[in-house]
Motif scaffolding. Structure first.
Motif, PDB file in Angstrom:
ATOM      1  N   MET A  23       0.796  -1.243   0.064  1.00  0.00           N
ATOM      2  CA  MET A  23      -0.069   0.053   0.061  1.00  0.00           C
ATOM      3  C   MET A  23       0.710   1.318  -0.089  1.00  0.00           C
ATOM      4  SD  MET A  23      -2.993   1.310  -0.380  1.00  0.00           S
ATOM      5  CE  MET A  23      -3.843  -0.500  -0.036  1.00  0.00           C
ATOM      6  N   SER A  24       1.896   1.170   0.629  1.00  0.00           N
ATOM      7  CA  SER A  24       2.973   2.289   0.745  1.00  0.00           C
ATOM      8  C   SER A  24       3.320   2.539  -0.781  1.00  0.00           C
ATOM      9  CB  SER A  24       4.134   2.045   1.556  1.00  0.00           C
ATOM     10  OG  SER A  24       4.871   3.055   1.701  1.00  0.00           O
ATOM     11  N   GLN A  25       3.577   1.575  -1.470  1.00  0.00           N
ATOM     12  CA  GLN A  25       3.967   1.635  -2.901  1.00  0.00           C
ATOM     13  C   GLN A  25       3.001   2.145  -3.567  1.00  0.00           C
ATOM     14  OE1 GLN A  25       7.126   1.017  -3.972  1.00  0.00           O
ATOM     15  NE2 GLN A  25       6.742   1.739  -6.122  1.00  0.00           N
ATOM     16  N   LYS A  26       1.768   1.811  -3.526  1.00  0.00           N
ATOM     17  CA  LYS A  26       0.718   2.504  -4.268  1.00  0.00           C
ATOM     18  C   LYS A  26       0.550   4.038  -3.786  1.00  0.00           C
ATOM     19  CE  LYS A  26      -2.292  -1.723  -4.629  1.00  0.00           C
ATOM     20  NZ  LYS A  26      -2.912  -1.535  -6.014  1.00  0.00           N
ATOM     21  N   MET A  27       0.529   4.303  -2.571  1.00  0.00           N
ATOM     22  CA  MET A  27       0.479   5.664  -2.126  1.00  0.00           C
ATOM     23  C   MET A  27       1.736   6.481  -3.087  1.00  0.00           C
ATOM     24  SD  MET A  27      -1.866   6.255  -0.221  1.00  0.00           S
ATOM     25  CE  MET A  27      -1.814   7.805   0.805  1.00  0.00           C
ATOM     26  N   LEU A  28       2.796   5.806  -3.070  1.00  0.00           N
ATOM     27  CA  LEU A  28       3.949   6.749  -3.723  1.00  0.00           C
ATOM     28  C   LEU A  28       3.795   6.827  -5.223  1.00  0.00           C
ATOM     29  CD1 LEU A  28       6.931   7.729  -3.628  1.00  0.00           C
ATOM     30  CD2 LEU A  28       7.634   5.202  -4.302  1.00  0.00           C
ATOM     31  N   GLU A  29       3.064   5.753  -5.821  1.00  0.00           N
ATOM     32  CA  GLU A  29       2.870   6.024  -7.010  1.00  0.00           C
ATOM     33  C   GLU A  29       1.710   7.157  -7.401  1.00  0.00           C
ATOM     34  OE1 GLU A  29       1.710   2.098  -8.312  1.00  0.00           O
ATOM     35  OE2 GLU A  29       3.710   1.182  -8.081  1.00  0.00           O
ATOM     36  N   LEU A  30       0.921   7.207  -6.544  1.00  0.00           N
ATOM     37  CA  LEU A  30      -0.351   8.218  -6.599  1.00  0.00           C
ATOM     38  C   LEU A  30       0.303   9.540  -6.417  1.00  0.00           C
ATOM     39  CD1 LEU A  30      -3.425   8.653  -6.629  1.00  0.00           C
ATOM     40  CD2 LEU A  30      -3.242   8.668  -4.207  1.00  0.00           C
ATOM     41  N   PHE A  31       1.030   9.748  -5.319  1.00  0.00           N
ATOM     42  CA  PHE A  31       1.730  11.025  -4.948  1.00  0.00           C
ATOM     43  C   PHE A  31       2.651  11.501  -6.063  1.00  0.00           C
ATOM     44  CE2 PHE A  31       1.756  10.189  -0.308  1.00  0.00           C
ATOM     45  CZ  PHE A  31       0.335  10.224  -0.298  1.00  0.00           C
ATOM     46  N   ASN A  32       3.453  10.596  -6.883  1.00  0.00           N
ATOM     47  CA  ASN A  32       4.083  10.952  -7.989  1.00  0.00           C
ATOM     48  C   ASN A  32       3.373  11.407  -9.055  1.00  0.00           C
ATOM     49  OD1 ASN A  32       6.652  10.146  -7.245  1.00  0.00           O
ATOM     50  ND2 ASN A  32       6.564   8.090  -7.688  1.00  0.00           N
TER      51      ASN A  32
END
Length: 440
Positions: A410-419
């Motif tokens: 989920m942290s990876q998904k959040m990172l992709e969304l923030f990018n």
């Protein structure tokens, strides 16, 4: 049964649950009948105990137990049906005049309500996303490190700058006695370094601990003292020299390249630097991503304004743990946890609004990739899918591992969304400058 909600203010409410005898009596009677069938009371056959005796012995306890079960289930169902988003758990209001001998009961619960707010990922900010590069200085240092690591160890009689010195740090009064291998360049103190130059095996060098290293924590490693003792330690320690060695750097030839990366993968010094740069920048990218994620998190907490039911949460914290806390302790715990609670609410909002979900196939794939990487580190470069799947199954049978891996995905998904959605500036930076940036 009747359940009603009174809105105290935007963040607090009181739910009242009214239970009548008709709500609980059938289940209480059923439980008492089961007790009667299995009760072992002297003077009576099993199953033949008078109901009045069962009622007298177990009635109050069964009544309280069944009413509490009914109460909790009904309250939980009500909160779900009414879609009431709460923080913490409902807190029962104490009723000093409560009477279990009555037929009907009324219970009141305080609720802390989740606040209403919006999150603007596209808002103006000063966030920088770093692209960390391995510069020529770093690449040259890494090449020298490899040459030293794979070089030839040569014994010496006298210490010169840069030599490896094996010996023992000791101070009898402080109970320090630790064998280490050091180099003169580990010391922050130039005066301490110079004391070793020209010394021979068997010589003892005395150095002060104050200012010896750039970080007092290194005293824990080199002197084997505990954390509290290391901070502010101001004593002299002796170092008895046992061995002096220098390293003849390994030649940068094909034999070394093949040993490092496999046959024919690297064929020149330029290839070697290119490989080091590629591997280093992969690791740097992970560190840059983590800083970016941290920076966005801090920005969202700072810029997303909303109130919390603070007084309710402090009361809830008092009773939430194994041991009851005092109001002062709860106040302290709330201060520690408020920032994390705010981000949890923000994160949940972002996940919901952007439909970020995690399914079991994603979790299995992520776990499988990690396992393949770990196996590769131990020389298993091409494990079968069956072997990996078997390990994944074992890993995911552990709920702690499932939680940990889920958080990472989920942290990876959040990172992709923030990018994608958070406006930011990109900046190329060397690793050393990046570290300085982190340290402020």
């Amino acid at each position: 049964m009747n359940i009603t909600k009174e809105q105290v203010d935007a963040l607090n409410a009181v739910v009242t649950v009214s239970i009548t005898e008709e709500d609980y009596k059938p289940q209480v009677d059923k439980v008492l009948k089961d007790y009667r069938k299995n009760a072992n009371i002297p003077g009576f056959r099993k199953g033949a105990v008078p109901m009045s005796l069962v009622q007298k012995q177990y009635g109050k306890a069964v009544l309280a137990d069944e009413v509490n079960k009914l109460l909790q289930n009904s309250l939980n169902d009500y909160l779900k049906e009414e879609k009431i988003d709460i923080l913490g758990n409902p807190l029962p209001k104490v009723d000093e005049g409560f009477d279990w001998d009555a037929n009907d009961y009324t219970f009141e619960f305080e609720l802390g309500l989740a606040p209403e707010f919006s999150v603007d990922l596209a808002a103006k900010n000063k966030i920088v996303k770093y692209d960390i590069v391995a510069d020529d200085e770093m690449l040259n240092e890494q090449v020298e490190r490899i040459q030293k690591q794979y070089g030839k160890l040569i014994s010496k009689e006298e210490v010169e700058e840069g030599d490896d010195i094996k010996g023992v740090f000791f101070n009898e009064e402080e109970g320090i006695n630790n064998e280490v291998t050091i180099s003169t360049d580990i010391f922050k103190s130039k005066r301490a370094s110079k004391k070793f130059i020209g010394k021979k095996v068997g010589d003892v060098v005395t150095v002060p601990t104050k200012g010896l290293f750039d970080d007092d924590h290194k005293l824990m490693e080199y002197l084997k003292v505990d954390h509290d003792k290391a901070h502010g330690l101001e004593i002299n320690v002796d170092f008895k020299i046992e061995e002096i060695n220098t390293t003849e750097p390994a030649e940068l030839n094909q034999e070394l390249f093949d040993k490092l990366f496999g046959e024919g993968v690297v064929t020149s010094v330029e290839d070697l630097k290119g490989k080091i740069k590629e591997d280093a920048e992969k690791q740097f990218a992970q560190q840059a991503d983590q800083k970016y994620l941290n920076d966005v998190t801090e920005w969202l907490i700072e810029e997303t304004k909303f109130e919390l039911p603070a007084e309710f949460l402090k009361k809830w914290i008092q009773t939430a743990g194994e041991n009851q806390l005092t109001p002062e302790q709860a106040e302290e715990e709330y201060a520690k946890s408020e920032k994390g609670l705010r981000y949890q609410l923000i994160e949940n909002k972002v996940m919901t609004e952007n439909d970020l979900q995690l399914n079991i196939d994603e979790l299995k794939a992520y776990a499988g990739n990690i396992i393949r990487q770990q196996m590769a580190q131990f020389g298993q470069m091409d494990p079968t899918d069956e072997d990996v799947d078997n390990i994944v199954t074992r890993v995911l049978s552990n709920q702690d591992e499932v939680k940990r891996l889920s958080e990472q995905v989920m942290s990876q998904k959040m990172l992709e969304l923030f990018n994608e959605k958070v406006k930011h500036k990109s900046k190329e930076i060397t690793y050393n400058d990046f570290i300085k940036q982190i340290q402020g």
